[in-house]
Design a protein around this motif. Sequence first.
Motif, mmCIF file in Angstrom:
data_model
loop_
_atom_site.group_PDB
_atom_site.id
_atom_site.type_symbol
_atom_site.label_atom_id
_atom_site.label_comp_id
_atom_site.label_asym_id
_atom_site.label_seq_id
_atom_site.Cartn_x
_atom_site.Cartn_y
_atom_site.Cartn_z
ATOM 1 N N ARG A 33 0.846 -1.202 0.000
ATOM 2 C CA ARG A 33 0.000 0.000 0.000
ATOM 3 C C ARG A 33 0.880 1.250 0.000
ATOM 4 O O ARG A 33 0.811 2.091 0.891
ATOM 5 C CB ARG A 33 -0.924 -0.021 1.216
ATOM 6 C CG ARG A 33 -2.015 -1.072 1.131
ATOM 7 C CD ARG A 33 -2.878 -1.121 2.363
ATOM 8 N NE ARG A 33 -2.199 -1.790 3.471
ATOM 9 C CZ ARG A 33 -2.757 -2.068 4.641
ATOM 10 N NH1 ARG A 33 -4.015 -1.733 4.849
ATOM 11 N NH2 ARG A 33 -2.082 -2.696 5.585
ATOM 12 N N ALA A 34 1.708 1.346 -1.049
ATOM 13 C CA ALA A 34 2.741 2.385 -1.079
ATOM 14 C C ALA A 34 2.168 3.790 -1.045
ATOM 15 O O ALA A 34 2.659 4.655 -0.308
ATOM 16 C CB ALA A 34 3.612 2.202 -2.322
ATOM 17 N N GLY A 35 1.134 4.053 -1.838
ATOM 18 C CA GLY A 35 0.615 5.410 -1.943
ATOM 19 C C GLY A 35 0.114 5.976 -0.633
ATOM 20 O O GLY A 35 0.523 7.059 -0.208
ATOM 21 N N VAL A 170 12.489 13.437 2.412
ATOM 22 C CA VAL A 170 11.372 12.491 2.437
ATOM 23 C C VAL A 170 10.348 12.867 1.372
ATOM 24 O O VAL A 170 9.779 11.996 0.698
ATOM 25 C CB VAL A 170 10.712 12.465 3.827
ATOM 26 C CG1 VAL A 170 9.431 11.636 3.811
ATOM 27 C CG2 VAL A 170 11.683 11.891 4.862
ATOM 28 N N ALA A 171 10.131 14.166 1.184
ATOM 29 C CA ALA A 171 9.121 14.614 0.217
ATOM 30 C C ALA A 171 9.508 14.262 -1.210
ATOM 31 O O ALA A 171 8.651 13.847 -2.004
ATOM 32 C CB ALA A 171 8.916 16.124 0.348
ATOM 33 N N VAL A 172 10.789 14.412 -1.559
ATOM 34 C CA VAL A 172 11.209 14.194 -2.945
ATOM 35 C C VAL A 172 10.934 12.764 -3.417
ATOM 36 O O VAL A 172 10.294 12.572 -4.465
ATOM 37 C CB VAL A 172 12.689 14.575 -3.139
ATOM 38 C CG1 VAL A 172 13.214 14.066 -4.483
ATOM 39 C CG2 VAL A 172 12.858 16.081 -3.048
ATOM 40 N N PRO A 173 11.389 11.704 -2.694
ATOM 41 C CA PRO A 173 11.084 10.359 -3.190
ATOM 42 C C PRO A 173 9.590 10.028 -3.186
ATOM 43 O O PRO A 173 9.109 9.334 -4.077
ATOM 44 C CB PRO A 173 11.860 9.436 -2.243
ATOM 45 C CG PRO A 173 12.147 10.245 -1.036
ATOM 46 C CD PRO A 173 12.273 11.651 -1.522
ATOM 47 N N VAL A 174 8.847 10.521 -2.188
ATOM 48 C CA VAL A 174 7.412 10.242 -2.135
ATOM 49 C C VAL A 174 6.699 10.876 -3.335
ATOM 50 O O VAL A 174 5.896 10.227 -4.018
ATOM 51 C CB VAL A 174 6.801 10.755 -0.815
ATOM 52 C CG1 VAL A 174 5.277 10.675 -0.858
ATOM 53 C CG2 VAL A 174 7.327 9.939 0.364
ATOM 54 N N ALA A 178 5.123 9.015 -6.861
ATOM 55 C CA ALA A 178 3.744 9.199 -7.306
ATOM 56 C C ALA A 178 3.669 9.502 -8.799
ATOM 57 O O ALA A 178 2.683 9.191 -9.461
ATOM 58 C CB ALA A 178 3.088 10.342 -6.513
ATOM 59 N N VAL A 179 4.749 10.086 -9.338
ATOM 60 C CA VAL A 179 4.772 10.448 -10.754
ATOM 61 C C VAL A 179 5.330 9.320 -11.619
ATOM 62 O O VAL A 179 4.827 9.055 -12.718
ATOM 63 C CB VAL A 179 5.611 11.734 -10.957
ATOM 64 C CG1 VAL A 179 5.739 12.064 -12.438
ATOM 65 C CG2 VAL A 179 4.979 12.896 -10.201
ATOM 66 N N ARG A 181 6.444 5.739 -10.609
ATOM 67 C CA ARG A 181 6.707 4.652 -9.668
ATOM 68 C C ARG A 181 7.464 3.475 -10.299
ATOM 69 O O ARG A 181 8.344 2.893 -9.683
ATOM 70 C CB ARG A 181 5.410 4.172 -9.032
ATOM 71 C CG ARG A 181 4.413 3.528 -9.981
ATOM 72 C CD ARG A 181 3.175 3.074 -9.193
ATOM 73 N NE ARG A 181 2.516 4.215 -8.566
ATOM 74 C CZ ARG A 181 1.577 4.097 -7.636
ATOM 75 N NH1 ARG A 181 1.196 2.892 -7.232
ATOM 76 N NH2 ARG A 181 1.009 5.157 -7.127
ATOM 77 N N ASP A 182 7.141 3.115 -11.527
ATOM 78 C CA ASP A 182 7.768 1.939 -12.132
ATOM 79 C C ASP A 182 9.270 2.128 -12.332
ATOM 80 O O ASP A 182 10.052 1.206 -12.136
ATOM 81 C CB ASP A 182 7.103 1.624 -13.483
ATOM 82 C CG ASP A 182 5.663 1.155 -13.300
ATOM 83 O OD1 ASP A 182 5.364 0.619 -12.220
ATOM 84 O OD2 ASP A 182 4.855 1.339 -14.229
ATOM 85 N N ARG A 183 9.673 3.324 -12.725
ATOM 86 C CA ARG A 183 11.095 3.575 -12.972
ATOM 87 C C ARG A 183 11.894 3.746 -11.695
ATOM 88 O O ARG A 183 13.122 3.651 -11.715
ATOM 89 C CB ARG A 183 11.249 4.827 -13.838
ATOM 90 C CG ARG A 183 10.846 4.616 -15.296
ATOM 91 C CD ARG A 183 11.104 5.854 -16.110
ATOM 92 N NE ARG A 183 10.223 6.949 -15.724
ATOM 93 C CZ ARG A 183 10.307 8.191 -16.219
ATOM 94 N NH1 ARG A 183 11.257 8.484 -17.079
ATOM 95 N NH2 ARG A 183 9.461 9.115 -15.844
ATOM 96 N N LEU A 184 11.242 4.015 -10.576
ATOM 97 C CA LEU A 184 11.962 4.318 -9.340
ATOM 98 C C LEU A 184 12.142 3.125 -8.408
ATOM 99 O O LEU A 184 12.917 3.208 -7.460
ATOM 100 C CB LEU A 184 11.233 5.430 -8.574
ATOM 101 C CG LEU A 184 11.371 6.834 -9.152
ATOM 102 C CD1 LEU A 184 10.560 7.828 -8.354
ATOM 103 C CD2 LEU A 184 12.838 7.263 -9.166
ATOM 104 N N ARG A 185 11.475 2.015 -8.655
ATOM 105 C CA ARG A 185 11.558 0.902 -7.721
ATOM 106 C C ARG A 185 12.994 0.374 -7.584
ATOM 107 O O ARG A 185 13.471 0.129 -6.474
ATOM 108 C CB ARG A 185 10.632 -0.238 -8.148
ATOM 109 C CG ARG A 185 9.156 0.062 -7.977
ATOM 110 C CD ARG A 185 8.299 -1.168 -8.200
ATOM 111 N NE ARG A 185 8.489 -2.138 -7.141
ATOM 112 C CZ ARG A 185 7.814 -2.142 -5.996
ATOM 113 N NH1 ARG A 185 6.914 -1.212 -5.768
ATOM 114 N NH2 ARG A 185 8.022 -3.067 -5.098
#
Length: 222
Positions: A33-35, A170-174, A178-179, A181-185
């Motif tokens: 439940r990442a979001g 913390v804000a930057v990765p969150v 959200a924009v 997600r697939d490329r950042l995992r």
Amino acid sequence: MNEVIGELLPLAVGVAISPVPIMAAILMLLAPRAGGTSAGFLLGWVAGIAVATGVFTALAGVGFGDSDEPSAAVSWVKIGLGVLLLLLAARQWRARPKPGTAAALPGWMSAMDSFTLPKAAGLGFVLSAVNPKNLLMCVAAGTAIGSGGLSGGGDVVAVAVFTALAASSVAVPVLAYAVARDRLRGPLDGLKQWLQAHNAAVMSVLLLVIGTVLIGKGIGGL
């Protein structure tokens, strides 16, 4: 205002690059439940920084606002906070894992897959407002703002600037997740592993530098 912001910058950086909250945010972004959990953690993290800094800004304004020699009192507070940060730095250095030994995650990090949004928000608030290392930096920031001779509006702006900078890591990765997600995992997982391995060393150096800066500023103001 510029002088106060200048004092806040190293303290905000100290909070921002603290590995534990960054690791917590990354683990939540990798959870089912990442979001919801990551958004809750970010809200709690921002609220904790703002509340802790605002409280000590108000206390510093009351405690030093009517003093005949506020600079000396503030300087001794800075020296005391700097010494505490140096002690924490030594403790962190001694706690670092031995070469070849994997750093263990805290138990609460292992349970993040089951976190709900309220639990994540509560964790973010505790890590920012109650965790001793971050709390000391919020105390130092509040002292700098409250004793800086700013107006009420200036205090609010300074607290907001400090909170925004301190919460940015913390804000930057969150927000980025959200924009895209697939490329950042993959990158997030690699960053998590690096932070886990080097958490104690990073924090000890960070606390050493900020503690030394605070002591230097305190001595310079006497």
